[in-house]
Write a protein that holds these residues in place. Sequence first.
Motif, PDB file in Angstrom:
ATOM      1  N   GLY A  42      11.723   8.772   7.909  1.00 50.50           N
ATOM      2  CA  GLY A  42      10.542   9.600   8.119  1.00 50.50           C
ATOM      3  C   GLY A  42      10.077   9.609   9.566  1.00 50.50           C
ATOM      4  O   GLY A  42      10.363   8.678  10.332  1.00 50.50           O
ATOM      5  N   GLU A  43       9.368  10.666   9.952  1.00 52.92           N
ATOM      6  CA  GLU A  43       8.830  10.727  11.302  1.00 52.92           C
ATOM      7  C   GLU A  43       7.584   9.858  11.416  1.00 52.92           C
ATOM      8  O   GLU A  43       6.930   9.526  10.434  1.00 52.92           O
ATOM      9  N   ARG A  44       7.264   9.492  12.636  1.00 53.13           N
ATOM     10  CA  ARG A  44       6.075   8.684  12.903  1.00 53.13           C
ATOM     11  C   ARG A  44       4.845   9.588  12.822  1.00 53.13           C
ATOM     12  O   ARG A  44       4.788  10.619  13.483  1.00 53.13           O
ATOM     13  N   VAL A  45       3.862   9.179  12.047  1.00 49.00           N
ATOM     14  CA  VAL A  45       2.648   9.972  11.875  1.00 49.00           C
ATOM     15  C   VAL A  45       1.452   9.150  12.338  1.00 49.00           C
ATOM     16  O   VAL A  45       1.077   8.169  11.698  1.00 49.00           O
ATOM     17  N   PRO A  46       0.833   9.514  13.490  1.00 44.22           N
ATOM     18  CA  PRO A  46      -0.348   8.794  13.948  1.00 44.22           C
ATOM     19  C   PRO A  46      -1.608   9.327  13.261  1.00 44.22           C
ATOM     20  O   PRO A  46      -1.812  10.536  13.167  1.00 44.22           O
ATOM     21  N   LEU A  47      -2.459   8.419  12.763  1.00 41.10           N
ATOM     22  CA  LEU A  47      -3.683   8.809  12.069  1.00 41.10           C
ATOM     23  C   LEU A  47      -4.815   7.853  12.459  1.00 41.10           C
ATOM     24  O   LEU A  47      -4.632   6.634  12.464  1.00 41.10           O
ATOM     25  N   THR A  48      -5.976   8.411  12.768  1.00 45.47           N
ATOM     26  CA  THR A  48      -7.119   7.578  13.116  1.00 45.47           C
ATOM     27  C   THR A  48      -7.619   6.847  11.874  1.00 45.47           C
ATOM     28  O   THR A  48      -7.667   7.408  10.783  1.00 45.47           O
ATOM     29  N   ILE A  49      -7.993   5.597  12.056  1.00 49.58           N
ATOM     30  CA  ILE A  49      -8.485   4.781  10.948  1.00 49.58           C
ATOM     31  C   ILE A  49      -9.830   5.312  10.461  1.00 49.58           C
ATOM     32  O   ILE A  49     -10.754   5.513  11.246  1.00 49.58           O
ATOM     33  N   ALA A  50      -9.942   5.532   9.146  1.00 49.33           N
ATOM     34  CA  ALA A  50     -11.173   6.054   8.554  1.00 49.33           C
ATOM     35  C   ALA A  50     -12.058   4.952   7.977  1.00 49.33           C
ATOM     36  O   ALA A  50     -13.248   5.160   7.753  1.00 49.33           O
ATOM     37  N   ASP A  51     -11.477   3.788   7.728  1.00 48.09           N
ATOM     38  CA  ASP A  51     -12.243   2.628   7.267  1.00 48.09           C
ATOM     39  C   ASP A  51     -11.283   1.452   7.185  1.00 48.09           C
ATOM     40  O   ASP A  51     -10.062   1.626   7.156  1.00 48.09           O
ATOM     41  N   TYR A  52     -11.850   0.253   7.166  1.00 49.02           N
ATOM     42  CA  TYR A  52     -11.035  -0.948   7.017  1.00 49.02           C
ATOM     43  C   TYR A  52     -11.878  -2.019   6.345  1.00 49.02           C
ATOM     44  O   TYR A  52     -13.099  -2.075   6.505  1.00 49.02           O
TER      45      TYR A  52
END
Length: 293
Positions: A42-52
Amino acid sequence: MYKIVERKELAPSIFLMEIEAPRVAKSAKPGQFIILRIDEKGERVPLTIADYDEAKGTVTIVIQAIGASTNKLYNLQAGEYLADFVGPLGQPSEFVHEDLETLKKKRIMFVAGGVGAAPVYPQVKWLREKGVNVDVIIGGKTKDHLLYVKEMESIGANVHICTDDGSAGYKGLVTNLLKELIDTGNKFDEVVAIGPMIMMKFVAKLTAEYGIKTIVSLNMLMVDGTGMCGACRVSVGDEVKFTCVDGPEFDGHLVNFDEAMRRQTLYKSEEGRKLIAKEKEEGHTCSCKGGNN
């Protein structure tokens, strides 16, 4: 492997995933992002963290299904696994490093457009936990496209709703609502805008007229996420920055939005992707560790 512990629909083509990733959850801070891969090919998908949630060991991401990889993600369900989930990456929001007593004296306005409400949430949550006064404008095409309204309200943010069609809250653009709030006597010490590039451009243009410090997130420019490909190159004042290592947040009054939007469009075309790939092969000059000089 990283287990999907929860998956739910938030709006048309927009969904939430809570991922079991204890080490990422332990280190994450507002403003940072992760990179995932669905499988080994799979390709690398950058996503901003929405919660942790450090106690649960989970990280929440919100995805809009718009391409092959995100549509493949859309079809995954709770109980399934991701091959890679790397982070936290990027720089945390600058207020994380501010003096707390100084921060408590501020009133901060967040402007969240569409999916931008997701990365706004952990920032608002962090500030509210520290006792900072926060307002949030949440904008969407219709009431069905509004995200994180109840979540923002539940943590004590002063929420203002804005829809293009007037189906909920203020009818019109988020910039018009922001201007109305300022003109009616609301004093904001800082504005943070996260959403479509064109929205952030005009929020920054408006706040410049009032002399209000403004931070924007250029997370939508990220591709590789490590500073190696150069696709997220952006001019901030007199400097060239790379969103994935220097950001993703920058001073909105210094960002060259026209250049950034051209680059965003460039990557969407086949010719543009080939150009960026060529730049990667040739190397680029950046401020990131590990970059080619």
